[in-house]
Design an enzyme around this catalytic site. Structure first.
Site, PDB file in Angstrom:
ATOM      1  N   SER A 137       0.721  -1.120   0.001  1.00  0.00           N
ATOM      2  CA  SER A 137      -0.090  -0.101   0.031  1.00  0.00           C
ATOM      3  C   SER A 137       0.898   1.278   0.136  1.00  0.00           C
ATOM      4  O   SER A 137       2.095   1.268   0.545  1.00  0.00           O
ATOM      5  CB  SER A 137      -1.039   0.095   1.286  1.00  0.00           C
ATOM      6  OG  SER A 137      -1.544   1.119   1.474  1.00  0.00           O
ATOM      7  N   TYR A 150      -2.730  -0.380  10.341  1.00  0.00           N
ATOM      8  CA  TYR A 150      -3.022  -0.416   8.885  1.00  0.00           C
ATOM      9  C   TYR A 150      -1.741  -0.100   8.133  1.00  0.00           C
ATOM     10  O   TYR A 150      -1.180  -1.127   7.648  1.00  0.00           O
ATOM     11  CB  TYR A 150      -4.113   0.127   8.231  1.00  0.00           C
ATOM     12  CG  TYR A 150      -4.206  -0.454   6.761  1.00  0.00           C
ATOM     13  CD1 TYR A 150      -4.876  -1.369   6.191  1.00  0.00           C
ATOM     14  CD2 TYR A 150      -3.765   0.490   5.703  1.00  0.00           C
ATOM     15  CE1 TYR A 150      -4.994  -1.830   5.037  1.00  0.00           C
ATOM     16  CE2 TYR A 150      -4.033   0.410   4.217  1.00  0.00           C
ATOM     17  CZ  TYR A 150      -4.428  -1.044   3.885  1.00  0.00           C
ATOM     18  OH  TYR A 150      -4.666  -1.563   2.664  1.00  0.00           O
TER      19      TYR A 150
END
Length: 245
Positions: A137, A150
């Site tokens: 990501s 996250y």
């Protein structure tokens, strides 16, 4: 490996195939003529997806269960490539800590990845060929506000990809990582802030395939949003974080 041989007639195991990007990647690989093994926790969603594809089978799996992962690898049999895209996301700020959500993000996004790699890497090494693709990501490049759990879990996955690249050089097993920005899914629907250049899953899936075809180790998108993270890594952290606050 020539581009024409990456997908058509090859068996790809997609972990995290039931929803969002993973589901869209499965559909994109099906269109390229790949044979698919589809894994996620939801057997119903996997079976439903497999029924719409040309050559696909559902292999339900909880990535947080090491024994289940090892058993699934045996059931999967030989595969040419594996994509780890299983993920959990909950927006969490340090000022409003959510222990359960943070722990789940760590277990699914990172520890689950290690569980799967622990089964997949030896299998590919025995064959002396294959491809491992880890979904990272853009948030894994730097600590961002509201991303406790996250961002760190994705950064860990991206770091592991670098470890694998170094250790598997010369073995015939290729390692790649793909680092998307915002994708419109049930997970990003939880966000209450503006998400620059948010992509539809189908468009993001094509970017994933493009990254695999490129042969490059690391592929980040969408541009120019991804460039911000590339440049941002060379800025003082407080400057970079200020952009997002």
């Amino acid at each position: 490996m020539p581009e024409t041989e990456l997908f058509r007639g090859k068996t790809w195991w997609i972990v995290g195939a039931s929803e969002g990007l993973g589901r869209a990647v499965a559909e994109a690989l099906d269109a390229e003529g790949a044979k698919l093994i589809l894994s996620a926790r939801s057997e119903e969603r996997l079976t439903e997806l497999a029924a719409t594809l040309t050559d696909a089978r559902a292999l339900p799996l909880d990535v947080t269960d090491p024994d289940a992962v090892q058993a699934a690898a045996v059931t999967a049999g030989d595969f040419d490539g594996i994509i780890y895209g299983a993920g959990f996301y909950e927006p969490v700020k340090a000022t409003d800590w959510n222990p359960g959500a943070v722990r789940m993000m760590s277990e699914v996004n990172f520890t689950g990845c290690l569980n799967v790699l622990g089964a997949a890497v030896p299998a590919l090494l025995r064959r002396g060929k294959g491809r491992i693709v880890l979904i990272g990501s853009l948030s894994g490049f730097a600590g961002l506000p509201g991303a406790v759990g996250y961002g760190a879990s994705k950064a860990a996955v991206m770091h592991v990809a670098e470890n694998l690249r170094a250790d598997l050089k010369g073995t015939g097993v290729t390692v790649q990582r793909v680092n998307p920005g915002f994708i419109r899914t049930r997970l990003t629907d939880k966000n209450d802030f503006r998400m620059p250049q948010i992509m539809e899953p189908e468009d993001a899936a094509q970017k994933v395939l493009k990254g695999i075809r490129s042969g490059r180790f690391s592929h980040s998108f969408p541009k120019p949003f991804a460039w911000l993270f590339t440049v941002g890594r060379h800025l003082p952290l407080f400057w970079f974080q200020k952009i997002f606050t």
